[in-house]
Scaffold this active site. Structure first.
Site, PDB file in Angstrom:
ATOM      1  N   CYS A   2      39.387  43.439  87.185  1.00  0.00           N
ATOM      2  CA  CYS A   2      40.102  42.330  86.564  1.00  0.00           C
ATOM      3  C   CYS A   2      40.379  42.643  85.097  1.00  0.00           C
ATOM      4  O   CYS A   2      39.617  43.345  84.444  1.00  0.00           O
ATOM      5  CB  CYS A   2      39.354  41.017  86.678  1.00  0.00           C
ATOM      6  SG  CYS A   2      39.034  40.449  88.337  1.00  0.00           S
ATOM      7  N   ARG A  27      41.636  49.209  85.371  1.00  0.00           N
ATOM      8  CA  ARG A  27      40.435  48.482  85.775  1.00  0.00           C
ATOM      9  C   ARG A  27      40.431  48.154  87.267  1.00  0.00           C
ATOM     10  O   ARG A  27      39.396  47.805  87.813  1.00  0.00           O
ATOM     11  CB  ARG A  27      40.296  47.194  84.951  1.00  0.00           C
ATOM     12  CG  ARG A  27      40.104  47.448  83.473  1.00  0.00           C
ATOM     13  CD  ARG A  27      40.062  46.155  82.673  1.00  0.00           C
ATOM     14  NE  ARG A  27      38.850  45.400  82.921  1.00  0.00           N
ATOM     15  CZ  ARG A  27      37.722  45.532  82.236  1.00  0.00           C
ATOM     16  NH1 ARG A  27      37.636  46.438  81.286  1.00  0.00           N
ATOM     17  NH2 ARG A  27      36.680  44.785  82.504  1.00  0.00           N
ATOM     18  N   TRP A  74      41.173  41.281  90.704  1.00  0.00           N
ATOM     19  CA  TRP A  74      40.555  42.042  91.787  1.00  0.00           C
ATOM     20  C   TRP A  74      39.859  41.011  92.664  1.00  0.00           C
ATOM     21  O   TRP A  74      38.917  40.347  92.242  1.00  0.00           O
ATOM     22  CB  TRP A  74      39.566  43.050  91.219  1.00  0.00           C
ATOM     23  CG  TRP A  74      39.018  44.031  92.208  1.00  0.00           C
ATOM     24  CD1 TRP A  74      39.579  45.196  92.621  1.00  0.00           C
ATOM     25  CD2 TRP A  74      37.750  43.952  92.901  1.00  0.00           C
ATOM     26  NE1 TRP A  74      38.766  45.846  93.508  1.00  0.00           N
ATOM     27  CE2 TRP A  74      37.639  45.104  93.710  1.00  0.00           C
ATOM     28  CE3 TRP A  74      36.713  43.013  92.916  1.00  0.00           C
ATOM     29  CZ2 TRP A  74      36.526  45.340  94.518  1.00  0.00           C
ATOM     30  CZ3 TRP A  74      35.608  43.246  93.733  1.00  0.00           C
ATOM     31  CH2 TRP A  74      35.529  44.400  94.517  1.00  0.00           C
ATOM     32  N   ASN A 100      37.429  36.403  84.640  1.00  0.00           N
ATOM     33  CA  ASN A 100      36.777  37.555  85.268  1.00  0.00           C
ATOM     34  C   ASN A 100      35.350  37.147  85.613  1.00  0.00           C
ATOM     35  O   ASN A 100      34.687  36.484  84.814  1.00  0.00           O
ATOM     36  CB  ASN A 100      36.717  38.752  84.325  1.00  0.00           C
ATOM     37  CG  ASN A 100      38.080  39.346  84.037  1.00  0.00           C
ATOM     38  OD1 ASN A 100      39.065  38.975  84.657  1.00  0.00           O
ATOM     39  ND2 ASN A 100      38.124  40.276  83.103  1.00  0.00           N
ATOM     40  N   GLY A 101      34.855  37.586  86.752  1.00  0.00           N
ATOM     41  CA  GLY A 101      33.480  37.273  87.133  1.00  0.00           C
ATOM     42  C   GLY A 101      33.431  36.427  88.386  1.00  0.00           C
ATOM     43  O   GLY A 101      34.422  36.269  89.105  1.00  0.00           O
ATOM     44  N   GLU A 485      28.795  64.343  94.135  1.00  0.00           N
ATOM     45  CA  GLU A 485      29.879  63.925  93.248  1.00  0.00           C
ATOM     46  C   GLU A 485      31.224  64.468  93.734  1.00  0.00           C
ATOM     47  O   GLU A 485      32.237  63.759  93.693  1.00  0.00           O
ATOM     48  CB  GLU A 485      29.590  64.392  91.823  1.00  0.00           C
ATOM     49  CG  GLU A 485      30.683  64.095  90.808  1.00  0.00           C
ATOM     50  CD  GLU A 485      30.958  62.627  90.594  1.00  0.00           C
ATOM     51  OE1 GLU A 485      31.980  62.311  89.958  1.00  0.00           O
ATOM     52  OE2 GLU A 485      30.185  61.773  91.079  1.00  0.00           O
ATOM     53  N   LYS A 489      34.422  62.098  94.768  1.00  0.00           N
ATOM     54  CA  LYS A 489      35.762  62.211  94.189  1.00  0.00           C
ATOM     55  C   LYS A 489      36.820  62.280  95.285  1.00  0.00           C
ATOM     56  O   LYS A 489      37.864  61.635  95.207  1.00  0.00           O
ATOM     57  CB  LYS A 489      35.874  63.464  93.296  1.00  0.00           C
ATOM     58  CG  LYS A 489      35.107  63.399  92.012  1.00  0.00           C
ATOM     59  CD  LYS A 489      35.720  62.507  90.949  1.00  0.00           C
ATOM     60  CE  LYS A 489      35.185  61.097  90.970  1.00  0.00           C
ATOM     61  NZ  LYS A 489      33.812  60.870  90.713  1.00  0.00           N
ATOM     62  N   GLU A 492      37.184  58.881  97.108  1.00  0.00           N
ATOM     63  CA  GLU A 492      37.728  57.839  96.234  1.00  0.00           C
ATOM     64  C   GLU A 492      39.247  57.886  96.153  1.00  0.00           C
ATOM     65  O   GLU A 492      39.909  56.844  96.190  1.00  0.00           O
ATOM     66  CB  GLU A 492      37.175  57.996  94.811  1.00  0.00           C
ATOM     67  CG  GLU A 492      35.780  57.458  94.594  1.00  0.00           C
ATOM     68  CD  GLU A 492      35.344  57.646  93.150  1.00  0.00           C
ATOM     69  OE1 GLU A 492      34.845  56.671  92.563  1.00  0.00           O
ATOM     70  OE2 GLU A 492      35.499  58.756  92.602  1.00  0.00           O
ATOM     71  N   HIS A 508      19.705  69.602 110.005  1.00  0.00           N
ATOM     72  CA  HIS A 508      18.980  68.434 110.508  1.00  0.00           C
ATOM     73  C   HIS A 508      19.935  67.307 110.891  1.00  0.00           C
ATOM     74  O   HIS A 508      19.580  66.128 110.778  1.00  0.00           O
ATOM     75  CB  HIS A 508      17.973  67.956 109.460  1.00  0.00           C
ATOM     76  CG  HIS A 508      16.887  68.947 109.188  1.00  0.00           C
ATOM     77  ND1 HIS A 508      15.886  69.217 110.089  1.00  0.00           N
ATOM     78  CD2 HIS A 508      16.664  69.754 108.120  1.00  0.00           C
ATOM     79  CE1 HIS A 508      15.075  70.143 109.592  1.00  0.00           C
ATOM     80  NE2 HIS A 508      15.528  70.489 108.398  1.00  0.00           N
ATOM     81  N   LYS A 607      37.667  50.160  87.854  1.00  0.00           N
ATOM     82  CA  LYS A 607      37.032  51.055  86.890  1.00  0.00           C
ATOM     83  C   LYS A 607      35.749  50.461  86.344  1.00  0.00           C
ATOM     84  O   LYS A 607      34.730  51.122  86.266  1.00  0.00           O
ATOM     85  CB  LYS A 607      38.001  51.340  85.746  1.00  0.00           C
ATOM     86  CG  LYS A 607      37.466  52.331  84.709  1.00  0.00           C
ATOM     87  CD  LYS A 607      37.305  53.708  85.309  1.00  0.00           C
ATOM     88  CE  LYS A 607      36.849  54.726  84.310  1.00  0.00           C
ATOM     89  NZ  LYS A 607      36.596  56.028  84.929  1.00  0.00           N
TER      90      LYS A 607
END
Length: 612
Positions: A2, A27, A74, A100-101, A485, A489, A492, A508, A607
């Site tokens: 947001c 964001r 968002w 926002n929130g 990581e 990436k 995402e 395993h 973000k």
């Protein structure tokens, strides 16, 4: 997650707010809207989709206004659509609100308002809050700021809000708890925003609102009060951010720019802290707490996503160099499992934005149990920076791409410096090794630069694997978090399923997935685990898996064994993640671009994740 922009002053508000929303697109959001106040009254315009869709909706309209606000949403309560987009009118349309929130007790408030005859256009908690404020204002009298203050005393949850009223074209009211909000102060004008990026074009003077504070901008002045009606004196910060830092600078995407900025951002994260010639290591933000860090019996690291991976790297480094036991926790799980924390513990909280809600909640829990909290974050003045006892900024510069790249390497650099400082103070590292690592750290930017020179080769490899629906990433030791990581990436930004594993764990379970269609990325650098990793590669090849190996320059064994190699310079094992992660970032980027993905704004992601 947001974005908020608001303006009051002498400029035209609409184009300024739209430009500000574009600055905040990184964001993550799914709809956008603006509210403007002029002689025609308080008008709201909003649209599902990108800011460009809103801009097209406004095209051709005459919208003069010296006060306005905008929002990128968002979705939390209610699906992404035009109706649920912000801003929201209050019941009698006297107010407009952006938020926002999450308001956790919105359902109870909504039920009470429905009993009073209120109806609601949207499914959002934000509209409920706006109607609640208006109801108090209309029925209890007093000023709008008093109504806001009384309403927020009843609210449970997190918020950053801005409110306009058609009754006063010279007033904006903003408030925050748990979600960032910054006030910009110009010449006869004021700005509100989620962060400084929409503001720096107009002013460098900002006030960071604290939790439970309300900013009243009225008749050309700024006043800040708390929820208990205490007036506070705002501290005006000078923002060092430059406009050029938040523009693409000739690159196709912010993510690519930020990958290529890493030689500089890694150097900046060490600047003024490391002098290998004199064997000097200084961390000013930890100066008063370094003895406590060195004497600690346990370190707990909390973070989310990429920051959690940086914490996993730090676990290896702290234990190897400083001989301090380390536990790495998902911040989102930490507070819900009644963790055992004592006063002697050090908790290191890692966050690029410094606003990650889960990490902030973990900090508050750890503080309540008496732990000492260190912060590692990128944004000066952020909530985590202010909530911790001590810490270090990464100084990576603004990171606009949602998929974090330079923040990871900057975080790992700073955490490595912290481990070295603790090891030296504790007296458990030989001076020769300490100085060697400082020398090697200073060489890392040049080595990353050399990896970036292989960008065209990595692009060619990426083209071959754009067909893939799954990837496996393997690494051992310090390169295991790098494998995690790298997989993150890829998933995402390309939306390809990818998983990272310790290389020895492949047999395993995950080895069942290996066939001729399965790309396997293996970090196989010359370190203490090299021979074991070679054996793991042979296991993959025996099952016809296609292997992309990250190898050390001069390796003559692996090129004949694997399908593709990407060479990186020789690096001390402790520092390897700073270099080995870079080709994985480029590989993910190239695959995503070739698949036509929105690399900087991948679907469903944000973000700065400011809700739990």
């Amino acid at each position: 997650m947001c974005g908020i922009v608001a303006y009051i002053g002498h400029r035209e508000a609409c184009p300024l707010v739209i430009k500000g929303l574009k600055r905040l697109e990184y964001r993550g959001y799914d709809s956008a809207g603006v509210a403007l106040l002029n002689g025609d009254g308080l008008k709201v315009y909003k649209k599902k989709g990108k800011v460009s869709a809103l801009e097209q909706e406004l095209n051709g309209r005459n919208l003069p206004a010296k006060i306005g606000m905008g929002h990128t949403r968002w979705a939390t309560h209610g699906e992404p659509n035009d109706v649920n987009a912000h801003p929201h009118y209050s019941f009698h349309r006297k107010l407009a609100i952006i938020h926002n929130g999450i308001i956790e007790n919105y359902a109870t408030i909504k039920e009470n308002l429905i009993r009073k005859g209120h109806t609601f256009a949207s499914e959002t908690d934000t509209e409920v809050l706006g109607q609640f404020i208006e109801d108090i204002w209309e029925n209890q009298g007093g000023t709008l700021e008093e109504a806001v203050r009384l309403a927020l005393q009843e609210v449970v949850g997190a918020y950053a809000i801005v409110i306009m009223t058609e009754d006063d074209p010279n007033q904006l009211i903003a408030a925050r708890k748990g979600s960032p909000l910054v006030i910009g102060i110009g010449e006869g004008e004021f700005f509100c925003a989620s962060d400084a990026t929409p503001i720096i074009e107009y002013t460098k003077d900002v006030v960071y609102l604290n939790d439970y504070e309300i900013a009243v901008i009225k008749d050309g002045s700024l006043r800040i009060i708390t929820l208990d009606n205490t007036t506070t004196t705002p501290y005006v910060h000078k923002v060092e951010l430059e406009l050029e830092a938040i523009e693409k600078g000739g690159f196709d995407h912010f993510m690519l720019k930020e990958i290529f900025e890493q030689p500089r951002s890694i150097a900046d994260s060490m600047r003024g802290r490391v002098n290998a010639d004199t064997g000097l290591l200084l961390l000013g933000g930890l100066r008063d707490y370094l003895d406590k860090l060195a004497a600690s019996k346990r370190i707990v690291i909390v973070g989310c996503g990429t920051s959690w991976h940086a914490g996993l790297v730090a676990e290896y480094i702290f234990e190897e160099l400083a001989r301090i036991p380390v536990e790495v926790e998902y911040a989102s799980e930490f507070r819900y499992r009644n963790p055992i924390i004592s006063e002697g513990d050090i908790v290191i909280a890692i966050s690029q934005s410094g606003e990650t809600a889960d990490t902030l909640a973990a900090i508050e829990l750890a503080k309540s149990k008496g732990a000492t909290i260190f912060g590692v974050c990128n944004v000066v003045g952020s909530s985590i920076a202010r909530a911790t006892h001590a810490g270090a900024y990464t100084h990576a510069g603004p990171e606009i791409g949602v998929a974090s790249t330079k923040a990871f390497t900057a975080q790992v650099t700073v955490l490595t410096l912290m481990a070295l400082a603790a090891a030296q103070r504790k007296g458990v590292i030989a001076d020769s090794l300490f100085r060697q690592l400082l020398v090697e750290l200073e060489s890392i930017p040049a080595k990353v630069e050399k990896v970036l020179q292989a960008a065209e080769k990595i692009k060619e490899i990426a083209y071959i694997f754009t067909y893939a629906r799954n990837f496996i990433y393997l690494g051992r030791g310090l390169n295991f978090p790098v494998a995690l990581e790298g997989a993150l990436k890829l998933k995402e930004i390309s939306y390809i399923h990818a998983e990272g594993y310790p290389a020895a764990e492949m047999k395993h379970g995950p080895i069942a997935l290996i066939d001729e269609d399965m790309p396997v990325v293996v970090i196989a650098t010359k370190d203490s685990s090299y021979e074991k990793v070679v054996s793991n590669i042979q296991e993959v090849k025996a099952r016809k898996g296609r292997v992309i190996a990250i190898t050390t320059e001069g390796d003559t064994q692996l090129p004949g064994m694997v399908d593709f190699t990407i060479e990186i310079p020789k690096v001390h094992e402790v520092l390897m993640p700073l270099v080995s992660v870079v080709p994985l970032q480029l590989l993910a980027y190239d695959v995503a671009v070739m698949r036509g993905r929105n690399v900087d704004q991948p679907r469903n992601l944000a973000k700065s994740v400011t809700v739990e």
